[in-house]
Design a protein around this motif. Structure first.
Motif, PDB file in Angstrom:
ATOM      1  N   THR A 124       0.284  -0.310   5.518  1.00  0.00           N
ATOM      2  CA  THR A 124       1.287  -0.576   4.507  1.00  0.00           C
ATOM      3  C   THR A 124       2.562  -0.600   5.135  1.00  0.00           C
ATOM      4  O   THR A 124       2.735  -0.090   6.620  1.00  0.00           O
ATOM      5  CB  THR A 124       1.538   0.301   3.352  1.00  0.00           C
ATOM      6  OG1 THR A 124       2.394  -0.424   2.487  1.00  0.00           O
ATOM      7  CG2 THR A 124       1.894   1.673   3.975  1.00  0.00           C
ATOM      8  N   ASP A 143      -1.153  -3.364   2.125  1.00  0.00           N
ATOM      9  CA  ASP A 143      -1.102  -3.118   0.855  1.00  0.00           C
ATOM     10  C   ASP A 143       0.141  -2.537   0.660  1.00  0.00           C
ATOM     11  O   ASP A 143       0.670  -1.372   0.828  1.00  0.00           O
ATOM     12  CB  ASP A 143      -2.217  -1.846   0.522  1.00  0.00           C
ATOM     13  CG  ASP A 143      -2.140  -1.457  -0.802  1.00  0.00           C
ATOM     14  OD1 ASP A 143      -1.185  -1.949  -1.809  1.00  0.00           O
ATOM     15  OD2 ASP A 143      -3.029  -0.690  -1.425  1.00  0.00           O
ATOM     16  N   PRO A 144       1.149  -3.483  -0.173  1.00  0.00           N
ATOM     17  CA  PRO A 144       2.475  -3.013  -0.248  1.00  0.00           C
ATOM     18  C   PRO A 144       2.929  -2.212  -1.482  1.00  0.00           C
ATOM     19  O   PRO A 144       4.166  -1.858  -1.710  1.00  0.00           O
ATOM     20  CB  PRO A 144       2.912  -4.400  -0.354  1.00  0.00           C
ATOM     21  CG  PRO A 144       2.307  -5.224  -0.879  1.00  0.00           C
ATOM     22  CD  PRO A 144       0.743  -4.833  -0.461  1.00  0.00           C
TER      23      PRO A 144
END
Length: 319
Positions: A124, A143-144
């Protein structure tokens, strides 16, 4: 084991994100029960000044050979650029190849990506840079929506204060819940933030950001297994119920009930990791009263059952 941590700096690094690394790993907290950590700061050229993102000069005394033998190599945020120093990229690659753990804070993930270390890896970065990151490193599994991602030997965090969460997670993972809790309490970390973090995206330990309710919160933690009503807590704080409820939300970011439930989950989690107590006993000690209530709240917060969590994270004797 986490014995040596080296922070590697490049020109344009962010002082706050670097400061979070220093705060967690660079301060001697042996009096709080935290094992000693050798903390190093290095740059490409020892003794050569580097500019922070604010323009202030910082002079790392050590060169890139300080990465050799480090258990953890920490990369703080820095100005995103087309090309990163080749010598730094090579040094970080060598650290990864010999089995060191890598940590990036915020845009520091771009340096790891430029080193080719995030291809096929969960990671991230700051939400603001997520689109650019995905374009630059399409093979990374970004995966933000989380505060940080633990992908084993690579841990990446989202923006700014999420670096604290990631650093504390690494302390907890490598040194145990006690040292992590001790550091968090000394730092007075921010309150729990809602988000996508689940079983493998660690929960930051909530704490009060002001000081007016600190004695009450401390008393609640010291008496975690007792029943607590808003009326009783307001009397202890010498406030009306309405004022207490409003002040509690202002200082912790949540209601007394939700704060206490989360604290009880954290206590239960520690007991699952560090003891062989049965679920019923853990439910009593953590204040839930019944195993069913413990399972309900634990699954809601952590994302797995207490039994499954213990199977994954219970500490086992060395040897």
């Amino acid at each position: 084991m986490l014995r040596t941590v080296t922070a590697v700096l490049i020109d344009g690094f962010a002082p706050f994100e670097f400061g979070t690394i220093c705060e967690v790993f660079g301060i001697d907290r042996r009096e709080d029960g935290v094992p000693p950590i050798e903390f190093r700061v290095c740059g490409e050229e020892p003794g050569a000044p580097l500019r922070t993102s604010l323009g202030l000069p910082v002079v790392p005394e050590l060169g890139l050979d300080a990465l050799d033998g480090a258990d953890l190599v920490a990369v703080p945020a820095a100005a995103i650029r087309d090309g990163y120093p080749p010598a730094v990229l090579d040094a970080v690659r060598r650290a990864a190849a010999r089995g060191g753990t890598l940590l990036s804070v915020c845009s520091g993930a771009f340096l790891l990506g430029a080193a080719g270390l995030l291809d096929g890896r969960r990671c991230t970065t700051h939400w603001r840079y997520a689109e650019e990151f995905a374009e630059r490193f399409p093979k990374a599994l970004l995966d933000p929506d989380v505060l940080y991602v633990d992908d084993g030997d690579i841990v990446t965090s989202a923006g700014t204060a999420a670096g604290i969460d990631a650093c504390l997670h690494l302390v907890r993972r490598e040194l145990g819940a006690g040292p992590a809790a001790a550091i968090a309490r000394r730092m007075v970390v921010p309150p729990q933030r809602d988000g996508g973090q689940r079983q493998y995206v660690e929960l930051p330990i909530p704490e009060c950001t002001g000081d007016s309710l600190t004695p009450v919160l401390t008393w609640m933690l010291d008496n975690i297994a007792s029943e607590h009503t808003v009326a009783a807590l307001a009397r202890r704080a010498q406030m009306s119920e309405r004022t207490f409820a409003r002040r509690f939300v202002a200082e912790t970011g949540t209601t007394p009930h939700r704060w206490l439930s989360l604290q009880r989950v954290l206590v239960a989690r520690q007991l699952l990791e560090e003891t062989q107590l049965g679920i019923d006993e853990i439910a009593e000690r953590s204040g839930f009263g019944s195993a069913a209530l413990l399972r309900h709240h634990f699954h809601r917060v952590v994302g797995v059952s207490p039994k499954d969590y213990r199977r994954t994270f219970a500490q086992r004797p060395a040897g």
